[in-house]
Design a protein around this motif. Structure first.
Motif, PDB file in Angstrom:
ATOM      1  N   ASP A  94      -5.702  50.358  69.255  1.00  0.00           N
ATOM      2  CA  ASP A  94      -6.383  50.059  67.998  1.00  0.00           C
ATOM      3  C   ASP A  94      -7.644  50.905  67.988  1.00  0.00           C
ATOM      4  O   ASP A  94      -8.526  50.720  68.828  1.00  0.00           O
TER       5      ASP A  94
ATOM      6  N   ALA B  31      -6.763  53.240  62.797  1.00  0.00           N
ATOM      7  CA  ALA B  31      -5.353  53.457  63.147  1.00  0.00           C
ATOM      8  C   ALA B  31      -4.953  52.395  64.157  1.00  0.00           C
ATOM      9  O   ALA B  31      -5.588  52.257  65.209  1.00  0.00           O
ATOM     10  N   ASN B  32      -3.923  51.626  63.815  1.00  0.00           N
ATOM     11  CA  ASN B  32      -3.414  50.631  64.752  1.00  0.00           C
ATOM     12  C   ASN B  32      -2.012  51.042  65.173  1.00  0.00           C
ATOM     13  O   ASN B  32      -1.076  50.986  64.395  1.00  0.00           O
ATOM     14  N   HIS B  33      -1.909  51.491  66.435  1.00  0.00           N
ATOM     15  CA  HIS B  33      -0.611  51.935  66.964  1.00  0.00           C
ATOM     16  C   HIS B  33       0.050  50.824  67.794  1.00  0.00           C
ATOM     17  O   HIS B  33       0.937  51.092  68.591  1.00  0.00           O
TER      18      HIS B  33
END
Length: 239
Positions: A21, A15-17
């Protein structure tokens, strides 16, 4: 007969917000994989990178043993028990969430990112009084040996948790070998390679690979690269 489960680094949930990361070895948040719910009582193994000046706002936990291990940079922690602390590389932090806590975690540095592991274990006692602890470890003590960083015992080396689990970290020269003996019958070991290349038994592992082994009494570890680093998590297999 020994059993193994191999999680190569590239197969983890991701998940890269933007500011965060995160790679998830086990199902977490929007990453759901029914084959990867947990390894025994090990429920979460998140490999997080937090950008400068960013972090996790206040959020709740309960009935979980939560361990944070900074790998680079540092992290400011605040919680509903009144703790405000900084954890940095070489530290280990533990929270027993028990009946319920709230906390936040921020990278207050304006110029560099923070990398840390967040690990959750199911406790062996529910609804305990919440508690917080952190210690600074002597990293030199893990050169070509396995340094204990966590156990069930308050008077042992490292932090303690409400679970029959033992964590060790090692940093090895190329070609160095060591045997690890499982601490409790029925426990399995989940190995996570932090750096470099390592062989466990006859299985070759690279950086950020994970290997779970159970139905064993001991395992043989050999470093295939200089300054190879590994985290071993010796945990009950029965929930």
């Amino acid at each position: 007969m020994e059993n193994t489960v191999l999680h190569k680094a590239a197969t983890r949930g991701h998940a890269n917000h933007g500011w965060l990361d995160s790679h998830h070895t086990f199902s977490f948040a929007n990453y759901h994989n029914p084959d990867r719910m947990h390894f025994g009582v090990l429920r979460v193994l998140n490999d997080d990178r937090v950008d400068a000046g960013m972090g996790f706002g206040t959020h709740p936990h309960d009935n979980m043993e939560i361990i944070s291990i900074p790998l680079e940079g540092d992290l400011e922690h605040k919680d509903s028990m009144g703790n405000t602390t900084i954890i940095k590389k070489g530290d280990i932090q533990v929270m027993s969430a028990g009946t319920g806590i709230q906390h936040s975690e921020y990278n207050k540095n304006k110029d560099r990112l923070t990398k840390f592991l967040q690990i959750w274990l199911y406790p062996n006692k529910r609804n305990v009084t919440p508690r917080y602890d952190q210690i600074t470890l002597d990293v030199a003590k893990r050169h070509n040996k396995l340094q204990q960083i966590l156990s069930p015992n308050a008077n042992d080396e490292g932090v303690w948790i409400h679970q029959d689990a033992w964590f060790h970290m090692g940093q090895f020269d190329k070609g160095f070998s060591v045997n690890y003996n499982v601490k409790k019958k029925g426990n399995g070991v989940y190995a996570f390679v932090l750096k470099g290349d390592i062989t466990i038994g006859n299985i070759k592992l690279n950086e950020r690979d994970g290997l779970g082994i159970w139905n064993i009494d001991s395992l043989a570890i050999t470093a295939n690269s200089q300054n190879a680093e590994v985290l071993l998590m010796d945990v009950p297999m029965a929930l």
